[in-house]
Design an enzyme around this catalytic site. Structure first.
Site, mmCIF file in Angstrom:
data_model
loop_
_atom_site.group_PDB
_atom_site.id
_atom_site.type_symbol
_atom_site.label_atom_id
_atom_site.label_comp_id
_atom_site.label_asym_id
_atom_site.label_seq_id
_atom_site.Cartn_x
_atom_site.Cartn_y
_atom_site.Cartn_z
ATOM 1 C CG HIS A 156 2.766 11.970 6.948
ATOM 2 N ND1 HIS A 156 2.153 11.799 5.697
ATOM 3 C CD2 HIS A 156 3.990 12.247 6.651
ATOM 4 C CE1 HIS A 156 3.002 11.813 4.793
ATOM 5 N NE2 HIS A 156 4.389 12.140 5.399
ATOM 6 C CG ASP A 364 -6.068 9.278 11.636
ATOM 7 O OD1 ASP A 364 -4.804 9.415 11.085
ATOM 8 O OD2 ASP A 364 -6.674 8.240 11.485
HETATM 9 P P1 ADP Z 1 -2.207 5.696 9.168
HETATM 10 O O1 ADP Z 1 -1.350 6.554 8.373
HETATM 11 O O2 ADP Z 1 -2.492 6.219 10.428
HETATM 12 O O3 ADP Z 1 -2.282 4.146 9.239
HETATM 13 P P2 ADP Z 1 -4.460 6.258 7.034
HETATM 14 O O4 ADP Z 1 -5.807 5.870 6.824
HETATM 15 O O5 ADP Z 1 -3.976 7.782 6.880
HETATM 16 O O6 ADP Z 1 -3.828 5.938 8.255
HETATM 17 O O7 ADP Z 1 -3.666 5.473 5.972
HETATM 18 C C1 ADP Z 1 -3.677 3.791 6.004
HETATM 19 C C2 ADP Z 1 -3.188 3.465 4.564
HETATM 20 O O8 ADP Z 1 -2.679 2.078 4.960
HETATM 21 C C3 ADP Z 1 -4.361 3.405 3.753
HETATM 22 O O9 ADP Z 1 -3.733 3.770 2.439
HETATM 23 C C4 ADP Z 1 -4.763 2.161 3.732
HETATM 24 O O10 ADP Z 1 -5.490 1.645 2.582
HETATM 25 C C5 ADP Z 1 -3.797 1.222 4.174
HETATM 26 N N1 ADP Z 1 -4.221 0.058 4.847
HETATM 27 C C6 ADP Z 1 -4.752 0.014 6.165
HETATM 28 N N2 ADP Z 1 -4.882 -1.264 6.507
HETATM 29 C C7 ADP Z 1 -4.651 -1.821 5.407
HETATM 30 C C8 ADP Z 1 -4.617 -3.525 5.221
HETATM 31 N N3 ADP Z 1 -5.141 -4.211 6.007
HETATM 32 N N4 ADP Z 1 -4.280 -3.826 4.164
HETATM 33 C C9 ADP Z 1 -3.818 -3.076 3.110
HETATM 34 N N5 ADP Z 1 -3.616 -1.584 3.205
HETATM 35 C C10 ADP Z 1 -4.082 -1.190 4.279
HETATM 36 O O1 F6P Z 2 1.199 8.212 8.654
HETATM 37 C C1 F6P Z 2 1.372 7.702 10.199
HETATM 38 C C2 F6P Z 2 2.398 6.689 10.218
HETATM 39 O O2 F6P Z 2 2.709 6.818 11.559
HETATM 40 C C3 F6P Z 2 3.578 6.875 9.405
HETATM 41 O O3 F6P Z 2 4.239 7.763 10.064
HETATM 42 C C4 F6P Z 2 4.110 5.465 9.719
HETATM 43 O O4 F6P Z 2 4.755 5.011 8.269
HETATM 44 C C5 F6P Z 2 2.751 4.751 9.333
HETATM 45 O O5 F6P Z 2 1.851 5.289 10.049
HETATM 46 C C6 F6P Z 2 2.738 3.254 10.007
HETATM 47 O O6 F6P Z 2 3.527 3.163 11.165
HETATM 48 P P1 F6P Z 2 4.925 2.454 11.191
HETATM 49 O O7 F6P Z 2 5.834 2.781 10.212
HETATM 50 O O8 F6P Z 2 5.233 2.542 12.791
HETATM 51 O O9 F6P Z 2 4.570 0.871 11.008
#
Ligand code: ADP
Ligand code: F6P
Length: 483
Positions: A156, A364
């Protein structure tokens, strides 16, 4: 249809409302909701002493099997290696990467532990799909234990430049682990090129026909599968959210000011410091925005056990306070900074209210928030997405305002442009973005990966009779399972 078995460190348990934000959990929950299958992962619990058997449960089409992890193993595996060494390096922050051999040993121990506990739950024709950097060695461990099923892997996060990957003392071991999968999926074509370049330039491999590669005495397949979202559903949720009290409260509190929104885990890959600096620069350079615009930065605390994340938290708190101290009025707080998670139907409404989606990671894998922002917009009055060129999503969302997150002046100028953009331009850009996120959804991602995995020739047909030390299955067992 073969049963799908998904393995990931983080999963969303029944009744849990995505409390721990993260793209992987959101994506996999949506992917499993329709097809069903077994979701195998970490329970979220650590134990002193040996962790017990997997806990089993099921809801609707999804069965869950979760494992506790011994506290010391967890420190080495999750804090030490996955998030202390791999995460920073794969996000091109080698200066933050803290490498310790003992952590790598813990990483392997947990992978072995997961393989041992998964094996008894498997049926011969299950399709196994392993996710993310926590479990790169899992196929090798499963093969060692005689599992002959097709196994796919999806990363991912970005794959790093080979020049950085080789700084990991065990880069060859991890590269060989990737080739132990029948198919390795990465987010973008650029990630595929970086991994191919590693195999070709660093370990003397060669590309074969299609997406196949031969290196380190093994053959594998590497291809890009950009992850998407459940676009239609998220758009519906955002539309409905306009009638929710939380949305009305935020809207009322803005008193007709424009909203700029950022939604991220509190992670140094997300570029939060530069984002706040850029917002400050916007107010300084274009004073007409003073009292007219509010930045809502939602950033739930993530990986608080890891030292680099604690330092980041202090830095961002300090910066948000500084911008507010400098610019706030008695009736206007420029930056609203919130360290908490929100239910998806609330978040969708916030995204829809925002005139600008400010998504500026330093690096990212994909960034689902960028896609969610697009899906959440009102077609008659959409906002503008300002997107980092270093998010995987930038390869698809080319009609966003694409920015270099290291360039504070450029970020501020993009914000100014987005806030001033006339309706017809906003609509034209949004339509093009929405077209992309409607075509490349979480469903197309899941189906294209699984079709490619199912069409991988079984290792037996490859003549992949490899010695046991390498962990690959032997001809006979591959024949038996590859029906
Ligand atoms: P990462 O996987 O690095 O966290 P992404 O943008 O790909 O980044 O995915 C983050 C996911 O988590 C998205 O679906 C987003 O809506 C969710 N998310 C991020 N912050 C919040 C929050 N404060 N409350 C609820 N959902 C959240
Ligand atoms: O999508 C990236 C990612 O690192 C996932 O592998 C992971 O589940 C998520 O972000 C949140 O991080 P964590 O599982 O360390 O809380």
């Amino acid at each position: 249809m073969a049963r799908l078995v998904i393995v990931s460190n983080r999963l969303v348990l029944p009744g849990e409302k995505l409390a721990r934000a993260g793209g992987l959990a959101v994506g996999l929950r949506d992917a499993l909701a329709r097809r069903g299958g077994l979701w195998f992962g970490w329970s979220g619990e650590t134990t002193e002493g040996t962790a017990g058997e997997p806990k089993l449960s099921s809801v609707g089409k999804i069965a869950y099997a979760t494992l506790d992890i011994n506290a010391a193993d967890y420190r080495d595996f999750y804090v030490g290696y996955a998030n202390g060494a791999l995460w920073p390096l794969f996000h091109h922050r080698p200066g933050l990467s803290l490498y310790r051999r003992s952590a790598f040993e813990g990483y392997l121990r947990v992978n072995t532990w997961f393989a041992q506990n998964l094996k008894p739950l498997l049926q011969p024709d299950d399709l196994i799909w392993v996710h993310d950097y926590h479990f790169i060695p899992l196929a090798t461990e499963l093969r060692r234990q005689g599992v002959a099923n097709r196994i796919g892997f999806f990363l991912h996060i970005p794959f790093p430049a080979p020049e950085l990957f080789v700084t990991l003392p065990e880069h060859k071991r991890l590269a060989s682990d990737l080739l132990a999968y029948d198919l390795t999926g990465l987010q973008t074509a650029a990630d595929v090129r970086r991994l191919q370049r590693y195999f070709l330039e660093e370990v003397g491999g060669r590309t074969l026909e299609g997406d196949r590669i031969e290196a380190l005495g093994q053959k594998g397949r590497i291809a890009a599968f950009p992850i998407g979202i459940d676009t239609e559903r998220f758009a519906r949720t955002a539309d409905k959210a306009m009638r929710r009290p939380e949305t009305a409260r935020l809207s009322d509190s803005l008193s007709s000011r424009s909203l700029v929104i950022g939604v991220d885990r509190l992670d140094y890959s997300k570029g939060l410091a530069n984002r706040l600096e850029a917002f400050q620069e916007l107010l300084a350079r274009w004073p007409e925005h003073k009292s007219r615009v509010t930045l809502l930065q939602i950033a739930p605390v993530s990986r608080g056990e890891v030292a680099q994340y604690r330092a980041l938290r202090r830095e961002i708190e300090g910066l948000a306070g500084r911008v507010n101290g400098k610019f706030a009025e008695a009736d206007w707080t420029p930056v609203r900074y919130l360290n908490r998670s929100f239910p998806r139907n609330v978040l969708a409404g916030y995204l829809r209210l925002a005139r600008v989606g400010f998504v500026t990671p330093i690096r990212d894998g994909m960034n689902l928030v960028a896609k969610e922002y697009v899906a959440a917009q009102d077609p008659a009055d959409p906002g503008v997405l300002v997107l980092s060129r270093f998010a995987g999503a930038a390869g698809e969302l080319t009609d966003a305002l694409i920015v270099n997150p290291y360039d504070i002046d450029e970020l501020a100028a993009a914000l100014h442009r987005a806030l001033a953009m006339p309706l017809d331009q906003r609509i034209a850009r949004w339509r093009s973005l929405m077209d992309v996120v409607s075509r490349n959804t979480i469903k197309t991602w899941r189906e294209s990966f699984l079709q490619a995995l199912e069409s991988s020739p079984p290792l037996a047909l490859e003549g992949a009779m490899v010695e046991a030390g390498n962990g690959r299955r032997k001809l006979a067992s591959a024949d038996a399972s590859a029906k």
